[in-house]
Design an enzyme around this catalytic site. Structure first.
Site, PDB file in Angstrom:
ATOM      1  CG  HIS A 156      37.528  -0.841  25.145  1.00 36.54           C
ATOM      2  ND1 HIS A 156      37.325  -1.683  26.212  1.00 36.54           N
ATOM      3  CD2 HIS A 156      36.777  -1.331  24.132  1.00 36.54           C
ATOM      4  CE1 HIS A 156      36.479  -2.636  25.866  1.00 36.54           C
ATOM      5  NE2 HIS A 156      36.135  -2.440  24.605  1.00 36.54           N
ATOM      6  N   GLY A 397      51.165   5.918 -29.391  1.00 36.67           N
ATOM      7  CA  GLY A 397      50.892   6.693 -28.184  1.00 36.67           C
ATOM      8  C   GLY A 397      50.019   7.901 -28.391  1.00 36.67           C
TER       9      GLY A 397
END
Length: 478
Positions: A156, A397
């Site tokens: 809490h 690539g």
């Protein structure tokens, strides 16, 4: 927290109050009356004054209305060992699961309540956090200084028992497990609970640190099971389970808030299938080749910071680290390299870099050197082999000169190489510097970066190529 565990096999209902506050007596009574049949109802309450009072009075009123109601109080927090009323925290989930499984199997109320009480008697929990939580509508309380963590804080937002030095997740877990060690046994099961905003990666490191202690045999989590809103912390709850309790914890349930239980085992290591294990070349020595590779590797290590800084402008800032890591690994592998035979050395370099250089760079250079090795093996000159390697990289690539990649330095360098290594170095430097005026990248990660980020900065890959040729020129001239 508890609403996430409502369903077949765990809870039948959860009664919610305001943030960090107990529900009212009327709300609790409404929940009891909504779900309680002839078999009765077990209330599982965490040990906070408001919860005890409100649930306790609601239970009395329900009994007055003819309902069979039992209540157990969970007090698993060991942060304050001398506290007469320890708090109830994430260890409550052990009670939920075991009591729920027994009820699902048809056990009567007295048996379920007795089993829940037995579980409570042997559960221990403690938490740690790097900051407090943010209560909706309120500002965050900044009571935990940088470099500190709070140990033994509640769910809490209550302050912890003490603030301790924080260095790593591993050391944090060690601190917590030392507190829990006297409560553990060879049959211990742990709940590893995320208090709210701890990342999945951090929780994984914490869980690994817990398994390394050997304290637990089974783990529930890591998962956000009983959080403190957005608290950046974790808690560990442990209990010594009997075979019946183990079976109850193992029983499958449908609600996603319950992560299930997993056994702590050593990872299984499986040999690579045939064809994937790299063929080790026959080592051979060439003092000159070794010296050049060592110089290049040292250069890349020394340029790590510079290249990372450049990459931060156009990518994720790791080009220098990627190259430096591979360079260190390459230096350590030279004794098993075929340094005297380029037809073997080129593919050996490709295989090494594919394993030690992360990201796309390792793959690109593996393609480059393997293609160069193929050309060399077919009788091509070194220059022709290197050009063939570049062609293969462009083909696979998709990058070409002008796209703001390392090709912008490598291609002109190879074109100039027949005129000598010094000419190649000059061409590589000019190509790398030209990338500072290419404001729109067409390949690589820089293609996703705004043009203004790229202006005036060399591409880090091209810069690395230029630096490499410059050191080569110096070494070979000398």
């Amino acid at each position: 927290a508890h609403a996430g565990f409502v369903g077949k096999g765990i809870l039948t209902a959860a009664v919610c109050g305001e943030v960090f506050a107990s529900p009212s007596v009327e709300a609790v009574l409404a929940g009891i009356l909504a779900v309680t049949g002839e078999a009765g109802c077990l209330l599982i309450v965490k040990n906070y004054t408001g919860d005890r009072l409100n649930f306790g009075l609601a239970a009395e009123r329900a009994r007055a209305l003819g309902r069979k109601v039992e209540m157990v109080i969970v007090d698993d927090d060991i942060a304050l060992p001398d506290l007469p009323q320890p708090r109830g925290v994430a260890g409550t989930l052990f009670v939920h699961k075991i009591a729920g499984a027994m009820a699902e199997d048809g056990a009567d109320l007295d048996a379920v309540a007795a089993a829940a009480q037995a579980v409570i008697g042997k559960v221990a929990s403690i938490g740690m956090s790097l900051d407090t939580c943010t209560i909706p509508g309120s500002s965050r309380e900044n009571r935990i200084a940088a470099g500190k963590a709070e140990l033994g804080l509640g769910i809490h937002g209550e302050p912890g028992v003490e603030q301790v030095d924080f260095s790593t997740a591993m050391s944090a877990m060690q601190t917590v497990t030392e507190k829990l060690r006297s409560h553990s046994s060879e049959n211990s099961i742990a709940i590893v609970n995320n208090l709210g905003s701890t990342t999945a990666l951090e929780m994984s490191v914490l869980t690994h640190a817990l398994t390394a202690t050997g304290m637990v045999k089974q783990i529930i989590g890591p998962a956000p099971m009983m959080t403190s809103l957005d608290m950046h912390g974790f808690s560990v709850s442990i209990m010594d389970a009997t075979p019946a309790e183990y079976a109850a914890l193992s029983a499958p349930v449908s609600m996603p808030a319950w992560p299930g239980m997993a056994k702590v085992v050593e990872p299984q290591i499986v040999a690579l299938p045939d064809g994937l294990a790299p063929i080790e070349p026959i080592p051979s020595n060439n003092t000159k080749t070794r010296g050049i590779i060592e110089k290049v590797a040292d250069l890349l290590v020394s340029a790590e910071g510079k290249l990372n800084k450049l990459d931060a402008k156009s990518g994720d800032g790791d080009t220098g680290s990627t190259l430096a890591t591979a360079a260190r690994a390459l230096k350590s592998s030279l004794d098993r390299m075929p340094l005297a035979d380029l037809t073997q050395l080129f593919p050996a370099l490709g295989n090494e870099l594919s394993q030690t250089m992360g990201g796309s760079s390792g793959v690109i250079l593996a393609i480059y050197f393997n293609a160069a090795g193929d050309a060399c093996a077919n009788g091509a000159s070194v220059h022709k082999a290197l050009v063939d390697g570049l062609s293969r990289v462009s083909q696979v690539g998709g990058a070409n000169v002008g796209d703001r990649t390392m090709i912008d330095a490598l291609s002109p360098a190879l074109e100039a190489l027949p005129n000598g290594i010094a000419a190649a170095a000059v061409a590589a430097r000019a190509g790398a510097d030209r990338t500072a005026s290419i404001h729109k990248a067409k390949a690589g990660r820089a293609a996703y970066v705004p043009e203004e980020n790229l202006e005036g900065h060399n591409d880090p890959g091209a810069e690395a190529v230029a630096l490499l040729f410059e050191i080569l020129a110096k070494e070979l001239e000398d």
